[in-house]
Design an enzyme around this catalytic site. Sequence first.
Site, PDB file in Angstrom:
ATOM      1  N   ASP A  66     -50.737  33.049 -59.881  1.00  0.00           N
ATOM      2  CA  ASP A  66     -49.546  32.219 -59.720  1.00  0.00           C
ATOM      3  C   ASP A  66     -49.130  32.114 -58.255  1.00  0.00           C
ATOM      4  O   ASP A  66     -48.488  33.018 -57.716  1.00  0.00           O
ATOM      5  CB  ASP A  66     -48.394  32.824 -60.553  1.00  0.00           C
ATOM      6  N   ASP A  90     -48.208  25.087 -56.951  1.00  0.00           N
ATOM      7  CA  ASP A  90     -47.861  26.199 -57.837  1.00  0.00           C
ATOM      8  C   ASP A  90     -48.880  26.329 -58.957  1.00  0.00           C
ATOM      9  O   ASP A  90     -48.776  25.668 -59.991  1.00  0.00           O
ATOM     10  CB  ASP A  90     -46.460  25.963 -58.410  1.00  0.00           C
TER      11      ASP A  90
END
Length: 324
Positions: free
Chosen positions: A32, A215
């Site tokens: 992430d 992201d």
Amino acid sequence: QDGSATASPDPNNVEYLVPVSIGGETLNLDFDSGSADLWVFSTLLSSSDQQGHNIYDSSKSSTFQDQSSSTWSIQYADGSGASGTCGTDDVTVGGTSVQGQVIELANQVSSSFVSGAGDGLLGLAFSSINTVQPQPAQTFFDNAQSSLDKPLFAAYLPKDTDGAYDFGATDSSKFTGSLVYTDVDSSNGFWEYPSTSFKVGSTSGSMSGFTGITDTGTTLVLMSDTAVSAYYKQVSSASNSQTDGGYVFDCSETLPDISFAIGDNTATIPGSLINFSSASASGTCFGGVQSVGSGSQNIYGDVFLNANYGVFDASGPSFGFATS
Ligand SMILES: O=C(CN1CCCCC1)Nc1ccc2c(c1)OCO2
């Protein structure tokens, strides 16, 4: 030591999971770039919360060192969260190893993680947003940089098939054309840059004052309402469905491409990659581009990386991309 690790999409393309060895125990983690905590499902969780997951058991690792005086708690923008205590252990991703990495052991996780496919997260944002207290921990990438040829990692996340995370070098077999780079402003802890315009078909528009972040932990592309409504205006059957929580359309539609600024560069997602999933009504589909809601920060998630190889370079820092 440079390396590459396979990233496998879960059956619904919600997340890409990477096998990570921690003290000799392999867990499948969600990498992430939008957060900076490395946390895992652990034996500290209730037995019901452990069901269906690989569990890190510190008592089975000969290299684990207790650091239970440190605690952590994280909340994500989608409302999910987790918390627990810490230790350190040796972590290996592909060919890249770190000794003494802070491992955040979950003793609580929210329901979406219990029902999800992953066994935790590996944060690749800047260590300034790590949640460990009393002293924030360094990310795996920060700790690995000294052993890498170049202080970078790259994300190759094709739709519906295995991709990869590369550490220390880019892999030219994963993209076409040239990589183009933009300076990153890391002051919010993200791989963030200006993103002030968009184009859908022959319609161009301003996203004045907007930034974007890349992201890898967010599934979709979440953009300014102005851009998203302009996009679905070009999809004749589209509507913004309260039931489905976003824009849906007839699955038979041919969707337009969308382009947007990343710094002074232009990124494109082909329309063929924007039909994300089926929606609640028969024959309707849910779009991979949706509104970010309030705020002026666009979230360029996996749907963006389905079409583009993304390079996160800590020297600078800068973000680069090329068509994959
Ligand atoms: O929460 C996330 C990503 N998050 C990463 C860790 C696992 C759970 C999902 N993304 C996200 C979800 C909704 C948003 C948003 C970002 O920005 C505005 O709305």
